[in-house]
Scaffold this active site. Sequence first.
Site, mmCIF file in Angstrom:
data_model
loop_
_atom_site.group_PDB
_atom_site.id
_atom_site.type_symbol
_atom_site.label_atom_id
_atom_site.label_comp_id
_atom_site.label_asym_id
_atom_site.label_seq_id
_atom_site.Cartn_x
_atom_site.Cartn_y
_atom_site.Cartn_z
ATOM 1 C CB SER A 207 -12.274 -2.430 1.341
ATOM 2 O OG SER A 207 -10.829 -2.280 1.309
ATOM 3 N NE ARG B 91 -3.679 1.958 3.144
ATOM 4 C CZ ARG B 91 -4.864 1.677 2.749
ATOM 5 N NH1 ARG B 91 -5.227 0.716 2.428
ATOM 6 N NH2 ARG B 91 -5.654 2.797 2.965
ATOM 7 C CE LYS C 296 -7.651 9.774 4.944
ATOM 8 N NZ LYS C 296 -7.048 10.911 4.065
#
Lengths: 207, 207
Positions: free
Chosen positions: B110, B41, B139
């Site tokens: 997700s 990520r 976050k």
Amino acid sequence: MKNNVDYKLYLVTDRDILAGRNLESAVEEAIQGGVTLVQLREKDITSLEFYNMALRIKRITSQYNIPLIINDRLDIALAVDAEGVHLGQRDIPCVIARKIIGENKIVGVSASTLEEAKKAEKDGADYIGVGAVFPTSTKQDARDVSVDLLKEIKQSVAIPVVAIGGINEDNVSLLKDTNIDGIAVVSAILGKKDIKSAAFCLRNQRF
Amino acid sequence: MKNNVDYKLYLVTDRDILAGRNLESAVEEAIQGGVTLVQLREKDITSLEFYNMALRIKRITSQYNIPLIINDRLDIALAVDAEGVHLGQRDIPCVIARKIIGENKIVGVSASTLEEAKKAEKDGADYIGVGAVFPTSTKQDARDVSVDLLKEIKQSVAIPVVAIGGINEDNVSLLKDTNIDGIAVVSAILGKKDIKSAAFCLRNQRF
Ligand code: NI
């Protein structure tokens, strides 16, 4: 479409200079004025927003049979079946992009030096965007390119060369002996009140 | 590899919490500790930097025969031949991503609601990341998901469910009756001084 691309008036989008006007309408007006190719350039939006915007712009470019090029994001280009992708020197390498997107799509590469231009051609780019040829407020992550260097690059590669960076109706005549295939503009079209007329005037300039 | 994926301990990378430590070493230590899957990520880096980092991480995951999943960027996943891509609700839609990446690659989605989870399964996702199950400082753009909702989602879909969001060695036991397939962690591994031991302890927890 890839073999008949007209690079003469290449519009690069920038929503920041639209002063709240709608990008889809702006692109359509620019095409009606004479833009021959559209590059969708987006920053700081989610992938979903980029995808949705690309879908909307693709509907317009397809209607006018104008190639749509996606800046940087190969996945967005694939997702909306755009005609190609434009790669900066900080994007995925051209040879890798070509493998992913295939031979039938347009791959353009930004170049600011003769070495970058020759490498792009060797790596299979369909065209090169060379600049910034003039001072620009739009951040292009590109070094300065003199008109002489632009000319030298054009003489050194066989693929089309598009000049970019600060080009407008006043300075475009300075490019007239370079033999380039097209000019890429942002604010000289999208920053104008009458987008269609701005595109029309640039389209009818000689360079 | 796609049909034998072990989702038990799913590492999501975040270079911000490495306090200057090298991501490649951190990922290798985490794998040695028992991580079964790695999601790369990255935020706010150029596509070229993302590509180069993905190549380096892929070398490590391949060495240990661990699937590498790329967050959001389908083009980076294709460019480095990663085992899959993970899509948030603000990324390219799952059905479009599946068409581009093909049936042999892993597509994760997700989900923070039962509706999103069912839609992901219908859209062809291979697994769902559900969260945030606990408060998190990282976050994740995800709404809160109670343990009861996590359980309900797990009962409602046939594909693997991985819980994510604030999971650590202290609270993982709260997930023990949910029947989920794995836990995804960021700081509970990468935020620790001894990454390998942190991964080892989490791997040996029951949930
Ligand atoms: Ni870029």
